[in-house]
Design a protein around this motif. Structure first.
Motif, PDB file in Angstrom:
ATOM      1  N   VAL A 166       0.843  -1.201   0.000  1.00 55.40           N
ATOM      2  CA  VAL A 166       0.000   0.000   0.000  1.00 55.40           C
ATOM      3  C   VAL A 166       0.877   1.249   0.000  1.00 55.40           C
ATOM      4  CG1 VAL A 166      -1.670   1.331   1.355  1.00 55.40           C
ATOM      5  CG2 VAL A 166      -1.944  -1.138   1.121  1.00 55.40           C
ATOM      6  N   ALA A 167       1.931   1.237   0.824  1.00 61.71           N
ATOM      7  CA  ALA A 167       2.829   2.390   0.882  1.00 61.71           C
ATOM      8  C   ALA A 167       3.513   2.611  -0.458  1.00 61.71           C
ATOM      9  CB  ALA A 167       3.864   2.173   1.985  1.00 61.71           C
ATOM     10  N   LEU A 168       3.858   1.521  -1.144  1.00 62.70           N
ATOM     11  CA  LEU A 168       4.500   1.639  -2.453  1.00 62.70           C
ATOM     12  C   LEU A 168       3.568   2.317  -3.459  1.00 62.70           C
ATOM     13  CD1 LEU A 168       6.942   0.978  -4.248  1.00 62.70           C
ATOM     14  CD2 LEU A 168       5.890  -1.244  -4.710  1.00 62.70           C
ATOM     15  N   ASN A 169       2.317   1.868  -3.485  1.00 64.66           N
ATOM     16  CA  ASN A 169       1.337   2.489  -4.385  1.00 64.66           C
ATOM     17  C   ASN A 169       1.139   3.962  -4.056  1.00 64.66           C
ATOM     18  OD1 ASN A 169       0.822   0.230  -5.934  1.00 64.66           O
ATOM     19  ND2 ASN A 169      -0.863  -0.475  -4.636  1.00 64.66           N
ATOM     20  N   TYR A 170       0.955   4.220  -2.792  1.00 65.36           N
ATOM     21  CA  TYR A 170       0.670   5.582  -2.352  1.00 65.36           C
ATOM     22  C   TYR A 170       1.875   6.482  -2.622  1.00 65.36           C
ATOM     23  CZ  TYR A 170      -1.963   8.922   0.540  1.00 65.36           C
ATOM     24  OH  TYR A 170      -2.687   9.991   1.002  1.00 65.36           O
ATOM     25  N   GLY A 171       3.069   5.957  -2.330  1.00 58.28           N
ATOM     26  CA  GLY A 171       4.268   6.753  -2.544  1.00 58.28           C
ATOM     27  C   GLY A 171       4.501   7.064  -4.009  1.00 58.28           C
ATOM     28  N   GLU A 172       4.314   6.075  -4.888  1.00 61.17           N
ATOM     29  CA  GLU A 172       4.503   6.308  -6.321  1.00 61.17           C
ATOM     30  C   GLU A 172       3.502   7.326  -6.856  1.00 61.17           C
ATOM     31  OE1 GLU A 172       4.242   2.458  -8.084  1.00 61.17           O
ATOM     32  OE2 GLU A 172       6.374   2.018  -7.783  1.00 61.17           O
ATOM     33  N   HIS A 173       2.278   7.230  -6.385  1.00 59.61           N
ATOM     34  CA  HIS A 173       1.243   8.149  -6.841  1.00 59.61           C
ATOM     35  C   HIS A 173       1.544   9.582  -6.409  1.00 59.61           C
ATOM     36  CE1 HIS A 173      -2.760   8.927  -8.475  1.00 59.61           C
ATOM     37  NE2 HIS A 173      -2.961   9.737  -7.426  1.00 59.61           N
ATOM     38  N   LEU A 174       2.016   9.717  -5.181  1.00 60.02           N
ATOM     39  CA  LEU A 174       2.320  11.065  -4.698  1.00 60.02           C
ATOM     40  C   LEU A 174       3.582  11.625  -5.347  1.00 60.02           C
ATOM     41  CD1 LEU A 174       0.834  12.899  -2.675  1.00 60.02           C
ATOM     42  CD2 LEU A 174       0.025  10.536  -2.736  1.00 60.02           C
ATOM     43  N   LEU A 175       4.540  10.751  -5.701  1.00 55.77           N
ATOM     44  CA  LEU A 175       5.718  11.216  -6.431  1.00 55.77           C
ATOM     45  C   LEU A 175       5.327  11.783  -7.796  1.00 55.77           C
ATOM     46  CD1 LEU A 175       8.399   8.448  -5.734  1.00 55.77           C
ATOM     47  CD2 LEU A 175       8.489  10.848  -5.044  1.00 55.77           C
ATOM     48  N   LEU A 176       4.391  11.136  -8.455  1.00 56.37           N
ATOM     49  CA  LEU A 176       3.915  11.612  -9.750  1.00 56.37           C
ATOM     50  C   LEU A 176       3.204  12.947  -9.598  1.00 56.37           C
ATOM     51  CD1 LEU A 176       3.736  10.955 -12.749  1.00 56.37           C
ATOM     52  CD2 LEU A 176       1.604   9.728 -12.287  1.00 56.37           C
ATOM     53  N   THR A 177       2.444  13.052  -8.505  1.00 61.30           N
ATOM     54  CA  THR A 177       1.750  14.312  -8.238  1.00 61.30           C
ATOM     55  C   THR A 177       2.746  15.439  -8.002  1.00 61.30           C
ATOM     56  OG1 THR A 177      -0.108  13.124  -7.258  1.00 61.30           O
ATOM     57  CG2 THR A 177       0.091  15.451  -6.710  1.00 61.30           C
ATOM     58  N   GLU A 178       3.790  15.131  -7.197  1.00 59.97           N
ATOM     59  CA  GLU A 178       4.824  16.123  -6.929  1.00 59.97           C
ATOM     60  C   GLU A 178       5.506  16.568  -8.225  1.00 59.97           C
ATOM     61  OE1 GLU A 178       6.394  17.600  -4.101  1.00 59.97           O
ATOM     62  OE2 GLU A 178       4.516  17.110  -3.106  1.00 59.97           O
TER      63      GLU A 178
END
Length: 703
Positions: free
Chosen positions: A131-143
């Motif tokens: 879950v953290a991997l998904n969430y982290g990748e998504h937020l990196l793209l947002t950033e």
């Protein structure tokens, strides 16, 4: 949209078996804590970043600068930890994304099946990492989109919008998701700790183990289920066409958070029991190991001493008062070692005085046991007692007067060692002397009786030597009065009769001495008298009585009040030694030495008027003062009638014909702790088994 709430129609209890069937561990180990820490770090950073962009308040906004690469390496440890796990985490992350948050239960069961080989806490931690991997990748793209102005067409293809323009819609979602993630992490930490404790609790009963396992399985399932459900929310936060989160959805998130919180509280309520159980088991195992070490032949004579006296690897654990410095244990190598175990206030104890005299005497005799044994004072402090300046001063004052070594830091002695001393060596706050031979084996758990009775003649103070001394050593009058009167040896050689008597009744003493002198004259009996005082008299009162006897010339005395006190203490140690060596029954059926000693002590304690007749070294009989005085009176006429009869025969006949009057119930006082050695105490008068009572006594610190 959110499809799962904490209260779906599917009850947890209805699919307990389904969840349990996914579990087929093969013993593989996963270090869960560092993985969980990394997952938490990713989620915290992501939530803080998203909250910053939409102007919301994260409950865990990070402060300070990002960690350097070196710091991160130190925090996360060796990357080898994730070898073989990274692919599993990626696969789990893809499966969670594909579920779309719709089939939450099915996805959860599928995840559990794919993790069947792992422990429950590992299943949970790996799922949260996904879950953290998904969430982290998504937020990196947002950033990347927000900071680098990613071309609008690419953003459209990705289905992304500027979340800064949707802050009003996203704030409730982000806030609810932030709280839910924290609840998941808190419960996961609790599961990891709980599972670790459960794994270590091999001695738990079946029922307790089953209840604990069910709690872990339940928490694991629901945490993964909530993680799957919440994973879809982060995707919704940046999709085109964002809709405001409904009250129903907020209620669903709140319900899930409440469910996780309840499970965490339930586990936390169980944790103290398991922690206590683990600690008790650890203490039991450590104690059993310690006991084992005291019973096997050490490799080196210092091995056991090291375990007992310096468990914290203190380099110089002993204090040498003669040089006022600390020393290593090597000073005890190849020596018989006497561990003097006591409280801090030993300086007022007669046992300390006797040992000190014996030790100094050994150093003055070159051919004796001198320099073959050493003494180490081990003051016992209750583990619960706080070490105070007053205790430190008492330690310094006492050990500065000792001619031997002492433990430098008694307050640091391991509590398990204190427990062993109390349980295995039967220390009960009265001084004992535990003897270790030159090889480091415990050969006597309390040699203090030997030192009182035989001094350095008892070296090397083993129990085997103690038994041999009783078997082949002196007995009778020489044993009882050894060293207390200069004429005893001559009286024994000459075969004289000796009347040893005691008490504090002046009128009885006058009458008994006067009558005994008449017997001596009437039968021309070679008879001597020796006054032994009374055991429980105060020193000043005893000295006053001794002065009166000397003034009225009522006969020989053992010595002053201190000598008399020493005499009675030695008699008590004789009794203790006999009982400790296996005399399980005290009374008429027991060996004559113990019987004679017991009579002396019981008559002294009960009436304070008694006498015992010896013929040379052999004891004839002992009796209360109220029968010994009439017996002496009868002897006057009996000797006049038949002067040729042996005096001891005449005395026995008169004793047996004397009528006993005012004889109180017999009471025998034994030291605490000796009941473990005694199966029965027989009355020395009538041979019946005596009743047992408990007596508490205090001498107000006066010896």
């Amino acid at each position: 949209m959110i499809k799962d709430s904490g209260g779906s129609a599917v009850s947890w209890w209805s699919f307990t078996a389904e969840v349990q069937e996914t579990h087929s561990p093969d013993g593989r180990y996963v270090d869960c804590k560092p993985i969980l820490k990394i997952a938490e770090e990713i989620l915290d950073l992501a939530m803080a970043a998203e909250a910053k962009h939409i102007g919301a308040t994260s409950t865990d906004t990070l402060e300070g600068t990002p960690a350097t690469e070196q710091e991160q390496h130190e925090q996360h440890g060796d990357s080898d930890l994730f070898k073989g796990l990274s692919n599993i985490i990626k696969r789990l992350a893809n499966e969670i994304l594909r579920s779309g948050g719709v089939e939450v239960h099915s996805t959860t069961i599928s995840l559990l099946k794919s993790l069947s080989s792992y422990s429950w806490d590992a299943k949970l931690v790996l799922s949260l990492a996904a879950v953290a991997l998904n969430y982290g990748e998504h937020l990196l793209l947002t950033e990347l989109y927000l900071s680098n102005n990613l071309p609008e067409p690419m953003a459209i293809l990705k289905g992304m919008v500027d979340i800064r323009q949707c802050s009003d819609i996203l704030k409730p979602r982000v806030s609810a998701l932030d709280s839910l993630i924290k609840s998941m992490m808190d419960l996961a930490k609790c599961v990891v700790e709980f599972n670790g404790l459960l794994s270590a609790s091999s001695s738990l009963d079946v029922k307790a183990s089953s209840v604990a396992t069910d709690a872990i399985v339940t928490a694991t399932y629901w945490t993964i289920r909530v993680a799957v459900a919440s994973a879809n929310i982060s995707q919704l936060n940046t999709e085109i066409g964002l809709e405001k989160i409904s009250t129903t959805e907020l209620w669903a998130l709140s319900t899930l958070e409440h469910k996780l919180g309840s499970m965490k509280k339930h586990l936390e309520n169980q944790l103290p029991f398991f922690r206590s159980h683990i600690e008790e088991k650890r203490q039991r195992d450590a104690y059993d190991t310690l006991v084992f070490l005291t019973r096997v032949q050490p490799i080196d004579s210092l091995e056991l001493l090291k375990v007992l006296l310096c468990p914290n690897e203190e380099e110089q654990p002993l204090y040498d008062a003669s040089n006022k410095t600390t020393v290593k244990l090597d000073v005890l190598r190849n020596k018989t070692v006497l561990l003097l175990i006591s409280g801090l206030n030993i300086d007022k104890d007669q046992d300390f005085v006797i040992l000190s005299d014996t030790y100094k005497e050994s150093r003055m005799q070159e051919t004796s046991a001198g320099n073959q044994y050493e003494v180490v004072w081990v003051p016992i402090v209750a583990p619960s007692d706080e070490w105070t300046p007053d205790m430190e001063k008492m330690l310094e004052d006492n050990r500065s007067t000792m001619p031997w070594y002492s433990v430098n830091h008694p307050n640091k002695i391991d509590p398990l060692v204190v427990k062993l001393i109390r349980e295995q060596y039967h220390y009960q706050d009265q001084p004992i002397i535990v003897v270790l031979n030159r090889q480091g084996m415990v050969v006597n758990t309390n040699a203090i009786d030997m030192i009182w009775i035989w001094g350095n003649h008892g070296f090397p103070f083993s129990q085997a030597i103690e038994e041999a001394l009783w078997k082949d050593g002196v007995s009778g009058l020489e044993l009882i009065v050894n060293g207390f009167h200069h004429e005893i040896e001559n009286w024994v050689k000459e075969g004289k009769y000796v009347v040893l008597y005691g008490g504090d009744d002046v009128e009885w003493i006058r009458s008994f001495v006067s009558t005994t002198r008449q017997v001596k004259e009437a039968g021309h009996v070679p008879l001597e008298m020796l006054y032994a005082g009374r055991s429980n008299q105060k020193e000043q009162d005893m000295n006053n009585l001794i002065n009166l006897i000397l003034k009225e010339k009522l006969g020989e005395i053992l010595g002053d009040a201190k000598i008399i006190s020493h005499f009675w203490n030695r008699i008590e140690h004789m009794q203790r030694s006999k009982i400790r060596l296996g005399s399980s029954k005290v009374g008429e059926d027991q060996d004559p030495v113990l019987q004679d000693i017991t009579k002396l002590l019981s008559y002294d304690q009960l009436m304070g008027r008694w006498a015992t007749l010896f013929k040379g070294n052999e004891q004839v009989l002992t009796g209360y003062g109220n029968i010994m005085l009439p017996t002496m009176r009868r002897c006057i006429d009996a000797l006049k009638e038949n002067a040729n009869k042996e005096f001891d025969v005449t005395f026995k006949e008169c004793f047996n014909s004397s009528q006993v009057v005012d004889t109180p119930p017999l009471r025998l006082v034994l030291p605490s702790g000796f009941e473990r050695n005694i199966s029965a105490v027989l009355c020395i008068e009538c041979s019946r088994v005596m009743e047992k009572y408990i007596l508490f006594s205090c001498d107000h610190g006066k010896q």
